[in-house]
Design a protein around this motif. Structure first.
Motif, short mmCIF file in Angstrom:
data_model
loop_
_atom_site.label_atom_id
_atom_site.label_comp_id
_atom_site.label_asym_id
_atom_site.label_seq_id
_atom_site.Cartn_x
_atom_site.Cartn_y
_atom_site.Cartn_z
N VAL A 1 9.25 -0.60 13.08
CA VAL A 1 9.81 -1.09 11.82
C VAL A 1 11.32 -0.92 11.90
N PHE A 2 12.04 -2.02 11.88
CA PHE A 2 13.48 -1.98 12.08
C PHE A 2 14.19 -1.73 10.75
N ASP A 3 15.23 -0.92 10.80
CA ASP A 3 16.05 -0.62 9.62
C ASP A 3 17.16 -1.67 9.52
N LEU A 4 17.14 -2.45 8.44
CA LEU A 4 18.15 -3.49 8.25
C LEU A 4 19.18 -3.09 7.20
N ALA A 5 19.28 -1.78 6.95
CA ALA A 5 20.19 -1.32 5.90
C ALA A 5 21.64 -1.72 6.17
N MET A 6 22.04 -1.75 7.44
CA MET A 6 23.42 -2.11 7.77
C MET A 6 23.72 -3.57 7.41
N MET A 7 22.66 -4.36 7.25
CA MET A 7 22.84 -5.75 6.83
C MET A 7 22.55 -5.91 5.34
N GLN A 8 22.48 -4.78 4.66
CA GLN A 8 22.28 -4.73 3.20
C GLN A 8 20.89 -5.21 2.79
N TYR A 9 19.90 -4.92 3.64
CA TYR A 9 18.50 -5.20 3.29
C TYR A 9 17.76 -3.87 3.27
N GLU B 1 0.83 -1.22 0.00
CA GLU B 1 0.00 0.00 0.00
C GLU B 1 0.85 1.25 0.00
N LEU B 2 1.97 1.20 0.71
CA LEU B 2 2.86 2.35 0.79
C LEU B 2 4.27 1.88 0.45
N ARG B 3 4.86 2.49 -0.55
CA ARG B 3 6.25 2.18 -0.91
C ARG B 3 7.14 3.27 -0.32
N THR B 4 8.01 2.85 0.58
CA THR B 4 8.93 3.79 1.22
C THR B 4 10.12 3.02 1.76
N GLY B 5 11.26 3.68 1.78
CA GLY B 5 12.45 3.10 2.39
C GLY B 5 12.74 3.68 3.75
N ASP B 6 11.81 4.50 4.26
CA ASP B 6 12.01 5.17 5.55
C ASP B 6 11.21 4.46 6.64
N PRO B 7 11.87 3.83 7.61
CA PRO B 7 11.15 3.11 8.67
C PRO B 7 10.17 3.99 9.44
N SER B 8 10.55 5.26 9.72
CA SER B 8 9.66 6.14 10.50
C SER B 8 8.38 6.44 9.74
N THR B 9 8.49 6.64 8.44
CA THR B 9 7.30 6.90 7.62
C THR B 9 6.37 5.69 7.64
N LEU B 10 6.96 4.51 7.55
CA LEU B 10 6.14 3.29 7.55
C LEU B 10 5.51 3.06 8.93
N GLU B 11 6.24 3.37 9.99
CA GLU B 11 5.67 3.25 11.33
C GLU B 11 4.45 4.16 11.49
N ARG B 12 4.54 5.40 11.00
CA ARG B 12 3.40 6.32 11.09
C ARG B 12 2.22 5.80 10.27
N PHE B 13 2.52 5.22 9.12
CA PHE B 13 1.48 4.64 8.27
C PHE B 13 0.69 3.58 9.04
N PHE B 14 1.39 2.68 9.73
CA PHE B 14 0.71 1.63 10.49
C PHE B 14 0.00 2.20 11.72
N ALA B 15 0.66 3.16 12.41
CA ALA B 15 0.05 3.74 13.61
C ALA B 15 -1.26 4.44 13.27
N ASP B 16 -1.29 5.13 12.13
CA ASP B 16 -2.52 5.83 11.72
C ASP B 16 -3.65 4.85 11.44
N ARG B 17 -3.32 3.60 11.22
CA ARG B 17 -4.32 2.57 10.94
C ARG B 17 -4.52 1.63 12.12
N GLY B 18 -4.09 2.07 13.29
CA GLY B 18 -4.35 1.32 14.52
C GLY B 18 -3.42 0.16 14.77
N ILE B 19 -2.24 0.16 14.12
CA ILE B 19 -1.28 -0.93 14.34
C ILE B 19 0.06 -0.30 14.72
#
Length: 261
Positions: free
Chosen positions: A157-165, A135-153
């Motif tokens: 969202v953990f950033d795994l960039a240091m592990m190349q994910y 539903e939402l394409r983003t590489g920013d964990p904080s943006t995705l967390e707000r997306f879920f929080a606004d929908r009651g969840i």
């Protein structure tokens, strides 16, 4: 034979091919002359055709035994006596109603093959093969967390960039009748990984998992249709990572993502 007699269960035997040749010819000749029996046989044929048109359904292996045991618990003598007086048409209709009730019950009850690990493996395949869109394409964990929080969840969202994910985005999803936060990562060479987080406990998972304990957290590992799934508990939330990578690779991601609560 007198045409005063009307056949009952013999019509079903005729339709099923269970009669000897002489009896079959006799009853067939009677049906050809008797409108009532002809109508009765036509009704049985229509009922059979309708039953055969239903889609195939995989039933639990012990279903027949369970139904038989339930029927045996009834008043056998009186029930059997009553059944002998029921016309084949109504017996067939009653059987159809019972079959419909069984079908509805099976649809309402959780499938034996629809465990949580199986459902998550299906979600992974759906994302990998494209039908399950984010539903939402983003590489920013904080943006995705707000997306879920606004929908009651409210989840982390953990950033795994240091592990190349690289985080790809997420969606509010349904997992076995409960809402879940589903988000996806792309690893080296684009290898997909999904995470789902939902309210529940590890006790709801089926037996047979491999268990690992790391930093005081229990991880339960399943393999379903080539997908490795690692579940763990974070407070009232169950987290699961799913990927086609091997167990150790998925575990390392889970160890990095897991929060000790």
């Amino acid at each position: 034979m007198s045409d005063d007699r009307h056949f009952g269960e013999e019509l079903q035997d005729l339709l099923d091919g269970r009669l000897a040749e002489s009896a079959r010819a006799e009853i067939a000749a009677h049906v050809a002359r008797c409108p009532q029996c002809g109508h009765e046989l036509a009704e049985l044929e229509r009922g059979r055709a309708a039953a055969r048109s239903l889609p195939a359904l995989a039933l639990p292996a012990d279903l027949a035994g369970r139904i038989a045991r339930a029927l045996d618990g009834e008043d056998g003598a009186s029930t059997r006596h009553a059944q002998r007086n029921i016309s084949p048409r109504w017996r067939f209709i009653a059987a159809g109603l019972i079959a419909a009730a069984v079908l509805i019950a099976l649809l309402l009850l959780p499938s034996a093959t629809g465990s949580l690990p199986s459902a998550v493996a299906s979600d992974f395949a759906g994302y990998r093969d494209a039908p399950l869109a984010l539903e939402l394409r983003t590489g920013d964990p904080s943006t995705l967390e707000r997306f879920f929080a606004d929908r009651g969840i409210p989840i982390h969202v953990f950033d795994l960039a240091m592990m190349q994910y690289r985080l790809m985005g997420g969606r509010v999803h349904g997992l076995r009748g409960r809402r879940s936060a589903l988000f996806a990562y792309a690893g080296p060479n684009g290898v997909p990984v999904i995470c789902e987080m939902y309210g529940g406990t590890l006790a709801e998972l089926p037996d047979g998992a491999e268990e690992r304990i790391h930093d005081g957290i229990t991880f339960r590992i399943y393999h379903v249709r080539g997908v490795t799934l690692v579940f763990w508990q974070e407070g009232a939330i169950v987290c699961v990572l799913a990927s086609e990578q091997n167990t150790d690779q998925v575990l390392q991601l889970a160890y990095a993502k897991a929060l000790k609560i």
